[in-house]
Design an enzyme around this catalytic site. Sequence first.
Site, PDB file in Angstrom:
ATOM      1  CG  ASP A  73      -1.932   1.277   1.198  1.00 31.56           C
ATOM      2  OD1 ASP A  73      -2.887   1.279   0.750  1.00 31.56           O
ATOM      3  OD2 ASP A  73      -1.365   2.091   1.981  1.00 31.56           O
ATOM      4  CD  GLU A 130      -2.328   2.569  -3.184  1.00 25.82           C
ATOM      5  OE1 GLU A 130      -3.420   2.785  -3.598  1.00 25.82           O
ATOM      6  OE2 GLU A 130      -1.865   2.509  -1.997  1.00 25.82           O
ATOM      7  CE  LYS A 190       6.993  -1.982 -29.296  1.00 27.85           C
ATOM      8  NZ  LYS A 190       7.977  -2.053 -28.431  1.00 27.85           N
ATOM      9  CG  ASP A 197      -7.984   3.359  -2.374  1.00 23.26           C
ATOM     10  OD1 ASP A 197      -8.697   3.813  -1.204  1.00 23.26           O
ATOM     11  OD2 ASP A 197      -6.680   3.034  -2.643  1.00 23.26           O
ATOM     12  CE  LYS A 230     -16.597  -4.861 -34.018  1.00 21.66           C
ATOM     13  NZ  LYS A 230     -17.407  -4.498 -32.943  1.00 21.66           N
TER      14      LYS A 230
END
Length: 327
Positions: free
Chosen positions: A105, A130, A193, A213, A297
């Site tokens: 965290d 995170e 990309k 969150d 797709k």
Amino acid sequence: MFHQKGIKCIADIVINHRCGTKQDSRGIWCIFEGGGASDGRANWGPHHICRDDVQYSDGTGNLDSGAAYAAAPDIDHLNPTVQKDLIDWMNWLKADVGFDGWRFDFAKGYSASVMKTYMQGTSPNFAVGEVWNSISYGQDGKPNYNQDQHRNELASWAQASGGSITAFDFTTKGILQAAVQGEWWRMKDCNGKPPGLIGISPRNAVTFIDNHDTGSTQRLWPFPSDKVVQGYAYTLTHPGFPAIFYDHFFDWGIMECINQLTAVRQRNGINEASSVNILEADADLYMAMIDGKVIVKIGTRYSTPVVIPPDFKMATSGPNYCVWEKQ
């Protein structure tokens, strides 16, 4: 039980900031009782708080090596006692409790070199950090097309942390939740990309649609609720380590859609290093071939400029998405 089912368990490691259990002589909540009187480990005081956290510290600790956190005492992760105690605790979580890895965290709260120390000291099977910083926005309030700086920061953090740790791909989330609003051209960068972390370092990327969150009850940065399944059609067919949000899977009535997309991923061996050939990225259409075995797709356009090869068969479809797999 989990291991018997082939499931590995990740512990939520909240160590940047901790709430004290007692007040010191100044009346400040900065006394931490970890091991108690019989075990001195994690029995910390104001000296173990970063000295620039003036609300809680006594001014004798090290300066914070990362971002500040105002809501609770900011633990001094440059203190060798803190490092040793936390490594011992995480190794106990592995050996005694049975956890396999970590979700760190607020990982930007201490330096990447400290994270590298924790990774080397605990050797998790899997770990994710995170590191949530804002993507860049234009004057119109929409994300800028080029988010290279944001994703490069995530990639650099992962490498500086030892290279084996992953990061939540906030770059992909931010771009994707704009793209599903009829701006699918965003999902192809200037090099052809994917534009998020998965486009430059997919082995270090954990893709996700929402978490506790960004979505759920807090809704700090929510994905468009009517486009969530399209989001999973992207993340579950693309490289990186895709995460599935508990709320979406159990509470939103889209479990079967997610299951079918996951099955396509598993059947075709799509993994964190899979290749992506983006066939089309227009306002109302995104198409890509993954590993030469899966075509996805997404978008409102019904007809496509891409001819689906005859040896591909439709595997699953839903609102504004369709997936084919090679037979």
